[in-house]
Motif scaffolding. Structure first.
Motif, PDB file in Angstrom:
ATOM      1  N   ASP A   1       2.511   0.274  -4.950  1.00  0.00           N
ATOM      2  CA  ASP A   1       2.637  -1.100  -4.597  1.00  0.00           C
ATOM      3  C   ASP A   1       3.903  -1.768  -5.353  1.00  0.00           C
ATOM      4  OD1 ASP A   1       0.488  -1.200  -3.203  1.00  0.00           O
ATOM      5  OD2 ASP A   1      -0.935  -1.878  -4.828  1.00  0.00           O
TER       6      ASP A   1
ATOM      7  N   ARG B   1       0.496   3.139   6.243  1.00  0.00           N
ATOM      8  CA  ARG B   1      -0.340   2.271   6.456  1.00  0.00           C
ATOM      9  C   ARG B   1       0.083   0.623   6.048  1.00  0.00           C
ATOM     10  NH1 ARG B   1      -4.126   6.102   4.451  1.00  0.00           N
ATOM     11  NH2 ARG B   1      -4.108   4.936   2.339  1.00  0.00           N
ATOM     12  N   ARG B   2       1.324   0.437   5.315  1.00  0.00           N
ATOM     13  CA  ARG B   2       1.819  -0.575   5.071  1.00  0.00           C
ATOM     14  C   ARG B   2       3.148  -0.778   5.565  1.00  0.00           C
ATOM     15  NH1 ARG B   2      -1.813   1.123   1.897  1.00  0.00           N
ATOM     16  NH2 ARG B   2      -3.295  -0.136   0.721  1.00  0.00           N
TER      17      ARG B   2
END
Length: 332
Positions: free
Chosen positions: A182, A224-225
């Protein structure tokens, strides 16, 4: 006065070291020496002044003794129990518990020495206290400088972002590794918003109990991001931090990449990764990702042990000289 003047020397070495290279291990030691001398200067100045300043120093000293002898080890033991409950049994998860018990052991030994005085007992207990003080000095110095290192430095302008692996649960990305990813995503999106298209290097091999390599799981996490597959570079051989850095740098070199790189890890791991990057002669900055609060004590202790292990001869000789001098003065 003498301690205040003496503090200027290590302070100068500290500033020069930081300017030359923030990743130098010696910077932490010079910072620690500077703070110790400044503390001694404050104590002697307060004692000479008298009045409320001397009283405040006295209370602070008592509070420090209580904190080191009872509050700190109690907190470490409690944290160790929490680590075992949340993370399971393992040597790394036992570190804070063992450290707390070791401090309690020193307190008991010191109490025993005050009741059973004698040359041999004084020599043994004094030696233990010297070694403990030396280790505590190094730990506090490295902890403080790790915080300093993680708080300063460049935060933008990167052409490659390397995310270091941290283990999987089967094929699932656990919270510790997710925090790193992240943080890498945050840096990536900030560079994209500024008009750059940085590469994202995900680094980590396949360890015991892992269904896929860490790099493969990290790649899926990024896909997926909405990170384009063409901007993700897999490094799936590394099993240590040193290999993470070395193999990732080689992949970038093979692509004839010559831009500015940053490596992302967890905040407790930042300084050791920076020291390794310097040892490998990599022009790479290290940035930290947040970590769960309960994980930090054991994690910092593990990092401290790893940093000590990189220079075992220096620390063994230093402790040996200090203890030898103490025994000579005590038993003579």
């Amino acid at each position: 006065m003498i301690f205040g003047i003496a503090a200027l020397v290590p302070a100068l070495f500290f500033v020069v070291g930081v300017v030359r290279d923030r990743r130098r291990l010696g910077n932490a030691v010079w910072l620690g020496v500077t703070l110790v001398l400044l503390l001694l200067w404050l104590v002697f100045r307060a004692s000479a002044t008298g009045g409320w300043a001397a009283v405040a120093v006295g209370y602070a000293f008592v509070a420090l003794l209580l904190g080191l002898g009872f509050v700190l080890p109690s907190a470490l033991v409690a944290n160790g129990v929490l680590m075992l409950r949340r993370e399971g049994l393992g040597l790394a998860n036992l570190l804070s518990l063992l450290a707390g018990l070791a401090i309690f052991g020193l307190v008991v030994a010191f109490g025993f020495a005050t009741a059973h005085t004698g040359p041999v007992v004084d020599a043994v207990i004094g030696s233990l206290l010297i070694v403990s003080a030396y280790v505590a000095f190094l730990f506090v110095s490295l902890l403080l400088y790790s915080i300093v290192y993680g708080s300063v430095g460049r935060r933008t302008g990167f052409d490659a972002i390397v995310v270091l692996g941290a283990g999987l649960i089967g094929d699932r990305v656990p919270p510790l590794l997710a925090a790193r990813l992240d943080r890498g995503l945050h840096l990536y999106r900030r560079e994209v918003a500024a008009g750059r298209t940085p590469l994202l290097v995900v680094s980590g091999g396949q360890g015991p109990g892992e269904v896929v390599s860490e790099a493969a799981a990290m790649r899926e996490y990024l896909l997926r991001r909405d990170v384009p597959d063409g901007l993700i570079v897999l490094e799936d051989r590394a099993t240590t931090t040193e290999q993470n850095l070395e193999y990732s740098a080689k992949l970038l070199a093979d692509r004839e990449w010559t831009g500015r790189a940053v490596a992302v890890t967890n905040n407790f791991h930042v300084f050791r990764a920076a020291v390794l990057a310097r040892r490998l002669r990599l022009r790479m900055q290290i940035i930290g990702a947040p970590t769960a609060w309960y994980f930090l004590p054991s994690a910092f202790l593990r990092e401290f042990a790893a940093l000590l292990a990189q220079n075992p001869v220096v620390h063994t000789v230093t402790c040996g000289l200090l203890v030898g001098l103490h025994l000579l003065l005590t038993l003579s």
